[in-house]
Design a protein around this motif. Structure first.
Motif, short mmCIF file in Angstrom:
data_model
loop_
_atom_site.label_atom_id
_atom_site.label_comp_id
_atom_site.label_asym_id
_atom_site.label_seq_id
_atom_site.Cartn_x
_atom_site.Cartn_y
_atom_site.Cartn_z
N GLY A 43 7.30 9.72 -9.66
CA GLY A 43 7.22 9.58 -11.10
C GLY A 43 7.31 8.14 -11.58
N LEU A 44 6.93 7.19 -10.72
CA LEU A 44 7.04 5.77 -11.03
C LEU A 44 5.66 5.13 -11.15
CD1 LEU A 44 9.85 4.95 -8.44
CD2 LEU A 44 10.15 5.38 -10.89
N ASP A 45 5.60 4.02 -11.83
CA ASP A 45 4.34 3.29 -12.04
C ASP A 45 3.97 2.53 -10.77
OD1 ASP A 45 2.14 2.03 -13.12
OD2 ASP A 45 3.32 0.49 -14.14
N ALA A 46 2.74 2.69 -10.33
CA ALA A 46 2.27 2.05 -9.10
C ALA A 46 1.31 0.90 -9.35
CB ALA A 46 1.58 3.09 -8.21
N SER A 47 1.04 0.57 -10.59
CA SER A 47 -0.01 -0.40 -10.90
C SER A 47 0.27 -1.78 -10.31
CB SER A 47 -0.21 -0.51 -12.42
OG SER A 47 1.00 -0.89 -13.06
N ALA A 48 1.50 -2.25 -10.37
CA ALA A 48 1.82 -3.57 -9.82
C ALA A 48 1.67 -3.58 -8.31
CB ALA A 48 3.24 -3.97 -10.21
N HIS A 49 2.05 -2.50 -7.66
CA HIS A 49 1.90 -2.41 -6.20
C HIS A 49 0.42 -2.39 -5.81
CE1 HIS A 49 6.09 -1.67 -6.42
NE2 HIS A 49 6.02 -0.36 -6.64
N ARG A 50 -0.38 -1.64 -6.54
CA ARG A 50 -1.81 -1.58 -6.24
C ARG A 50 -2.46 -2.95 -6.43
NH1 ARG A 50 -1.67 3.71 -8.69
NH2 ARG A 50 -2.14 2.77 -10.72
N ALA A 51 -2.06 -3.65 -7.47
CA ALA A 51 -2.64 -4.97 -7.73
C ALA A 51 -2.32 -5.95 -6.61
CB ALA A 51 -2.12 -5.51 -9.07
N GLN A 52 -1.09 -5.92 -6.12
CA GLN A 52 -0.72 -6.81 -5.02
C GLN A 52 -1.44 -6.43 -3.73
OE1 GLN A 52 1.01 -9.61 -4.75
NE2 GLN A 52 1.37 -9.69 -6.96
N ALA A 53 -1.56 -5.15 -3.47
CA ALA A 53 -2.26 -4.70 -2.27
C ALA A 53 -3.72 -5.16 -2.32
CB ALA A 53 -2.18 -3.19 -2.14
N THR A 54 -4.35 -5.04 -3.47
CA THR A 54 -5.74 -5.48 -3.61
C THR A 54 -5.87 -6.98 -3.42
OG1 THR A 54 -6.25 -3.65 -5.11
CG2 THR A 54 -7.71 -5.56 -5.18
N ARG A 55 -4.93 -7.73 -3.99
CA ARG A 55 -4.95 -9.19 -3.85
C ARG A 55 -4.85 -9.60 -2.39
NH1 ARG A 55 -1.64 -13.12 -2.72
NH2 ARG A 55 0.21 -11.78 -2.61
N ILE A 56 -3.93 -8.99 -1.67
CA ILE A 56 -3.72 -9.34 -0.26
C ILE A 56 -4.92 -8.91 0.58
CG2 ILE A 56 -2.25 -8.97 1.75
CD1 ILE A 56 0.09 -8.59 -0.23
N LYS A 57 -5.46 -7.74 0.30
CA LYS A 57 -6.65 -7.29 1.04
C LYS A 57 -7.80 -8.26 0.86
CE LYS A 57 -8.07 -2.91 1.14
NZ LYS A 57 -8.73 -1.63 0.76
N ASN A 58 -8.01 -8.73 -0.35
CA ASN A 58 -9.08 -9.69 -0.60
C ASN A 58 -8.84 -11.00 0.16
OD1 ASN A 58 -10.47 -7.96 -2.30
ND2 ASN A 58 -9.47 -8.73 -4.15
N LEU A 59 -7.58 -11.43 0.21
CA LEU A 59 -7.24 -12.64 0.95
C LEU A 59 -7.57 -12.46 2.43
CD1 LEU A 59 -5.82 -15.45 1.06
CD2 LEU A 59 -3.67 -14.21 1.43
N LYS A 85 0.83 -1.21 0.00
CA LYS A 85 0.00 0.00 0.00
C LYS A 85 0.86 1.25 0.00
CE LYS A 85 -2.40 1.24 3.70
NZ LYS A 85 -3.47 1.31 4.75
N MET A 86 1.93 1.25 0.79
CA MET A 86 2.83 2.40 0.83
C MET A 86 3.61 2.54 -0.48
SD MET A 86 2.39 4.15 3.48
CE MET A 86 1.77 4.09 5.16
N ALA A 87 4.02 1.40 -1.06
CA ALA A 87 4.71 1.46 -2.34
C ALA A 87 3.82 2.08 -3.40
CB ALA A 87 5.16 0.06 -2.76
N ALA A 88 2.53 1.73 -3.39
CA ALA A 88 1.58 2.29 -4.35
C ALA A 88 1.34 3.77 -4.11
CB ALA A 88 0.26 1.52 -4.26
N LEU A 89 1.45 4.20 -2.86
CA LEU A 89 1.27 5.61 -2.52
C LEU A 89 2.49 6.44 -2.90
CD1 LEU A 89 -0.56 7.70 -1.01
CD2 LEU A 89 0.65 7.04 1.09
N TRP A 90 3.66 5.90 -2.67
CA TRP A 90 4.89 6.66 -2.91
C TRP A 90 5.31 6.70 -4.37
CZ3 TRP A 90 8.26 4.22 1.58
CH2 TRP A 90 7.71 4.59 2.81
N ALA A 91 5.06 5.64 -5.11
CA ALA A 91 5.57 5.56 -6.49
C ALA A 91 5.14 6.75 -7.35
CB ALA A 91 5.14 4.23 -7.12
N PRO A 92 3.87 7.14 -7.40
CA PRO A 92 3.48 8.28 -8.24
C PRO A 92 4.16 9.58 -7.84
CG PRO A 92 1.55 7.01 -7.59
CD PRO A 92 2.69 6.50 -6.77
N ARG A 93 4.44 9.75 -6.56
CA ARG A 93 5.13 10.96 -6.12
C ARG A 93 6.53 11.03 -6.68
NH1 ARG A 93 3.76 10.14 0.29
NH2 ARG A 93 1.53 10.58 0.22
#
Length: 332
Positions: free
Chosen positions: A139-155, A129-137
């Motif tokens: 200038g980096l792509d956060a899509s892979a981090h968001r996908a993993q965070a969503t997967r783990i949250k669902n689990l 979740k933090m990687a997904a938050l920091w990456a756009p700040r």
């Protein structure tokens, strides 16, 4: 603020090439000696985010982001369970207490297999979740981090919530008929990290955190629910840790329950002040029913069997007081 930044930098300076951030750092003979086998719960990114919100230092954030990605890699390679969750070395039967919950009741019937643990999985969710938050700040792509965070949250939401106890459990405990749910405080971590559904969070708060038969003792929170048969006045099996009370209060605030956070923090601060007046010390952990900390055991099988004195690392009293004041504003 500067001290907090330096503490983070000191911590991450010990990170190994594998991505492991050592859980213990000892100073012996004037030199730092690191624990090189296991880590401790990776909650440091939460502090980094709060620092960044105050100074907006992009260089500092980039340094921490790189360390975060390396630590995610370590967890993925060495602490991922077959179901996609994560574990700590404790469940393998290694008494190095990587989870920080020394002798926790969850491990009394340890399966000694790399099975997912609710706290470890919640902590790694926070890393993503933090990687997904920091990456756009940065200038980096956060899509892979968001996908993993969503997967783990669902689990966490679908496989770790126990309807009977209204508490999150290690999933293997729910799946194996011979196991029974436990009232261990580790089960509130999905609430703390924001991985619980709103409905799950409210049940955890009302049926566990604010329940005097479980965790809401005179000095909250008991580390094991009072009505659990394994509750005892022994380290992580009943006594209250102010650090966990603080994390729980943060979780309550995340889900709009300033009332619960206010009760937790007020009671814990009052009890801590009472014992400071009588002993002149801040204790590693406290008697959940308000008695003397010296009536609590630490590790009965060792020579050192009393709570540590002036154990400030587990007593964020100043920030607890600030958050308590914030609950007053939220309640208005």
């Amino acid at each position: 603020l500067e001290n907090a930044r330096n503490q983070i930098l000191n911590n991450l300076a010990a990170q190994q090439s594998s991505g492991l951030v050592p859980g213990t750092i000892w100073v012996r003979g004037g030199k730092a000696v690191f624990g090189k086998k296991v880590g401790h719960p990776p909650v440091w990114p939460v502090a980094v985010e709060e620092i960044f919100q105050k100074d907006r230092d992009g260089k500092f954030l980039r340094y921490c982001y790189d360390a975060l990605i390396k630590q995610i890699g370590w967890f993925t390679r060495l602490r991922q369970s077959p179901d996609g969750g994560f574990f700590y070395a404790d469940i393998l039967g290694k008494d190095e207490w990587e989870s920080g919950i020394d002798d926790g009741i969850r491990f009394k019937d340890n399966p000694r297999k790399p099975l997912a643990l609710v706290d470890a999985t919640s902590h790694v969710y926070t890393l993503y979740k933090m990687a997904a938050l920091w990456a756009p700040r940065l200038g980096l792509d956060a899509s892979a981090h968001r996908a993993q965070a969503t997967r783990i949250k669902n689990l966490i939401q679908n496989e770790m919530f126990d309807q009977k106890t209204a508490l999150f459990q290690d999933p293997w405990r729910l799946q194996e008929k011979k196991q029974k749910p436990v009232l261990a405080l580790e089960g509130i971590w999905p609430l703390i990290v924001g991985a619980a559904t709103p409905e799950q969070a409210q049940r955890v708060i009302d049926e566990n955190i604010l329940n005097p038969r479980r965790f809401f003792t005179k000095h909250p929170l008991a580390s094991v629910g009072v009505e659990d048969p394994d509750f005892e006045l022994r380290m992580w099996r009943g006594p209250a840790w102010n650090s966990m009370t603080y994390w729980a209060a943060r979780g309550c605030m995340h889900y709009g329950r300033a009332d619960a956070a206010h009760k937790l923090l007020g009671a814990a601060l009052d009890q801590s002040a009472k014992h400071f007046r009588t002993t002149g010390a801040v204790w590693e952990f406290y008697h959940p029913h308000g008695g003397s900390p010296t009536d609590c055991a630490r590790k009965p099988y060792t020579k050192f069997n009393s709570p540590c004195l002036n154990y400030l690392g587990h007593n964020p009293l100043l920030v607890m007081a600030r958050l308590w004041k914030a609950t007053l504003r939220s309640k208005k």
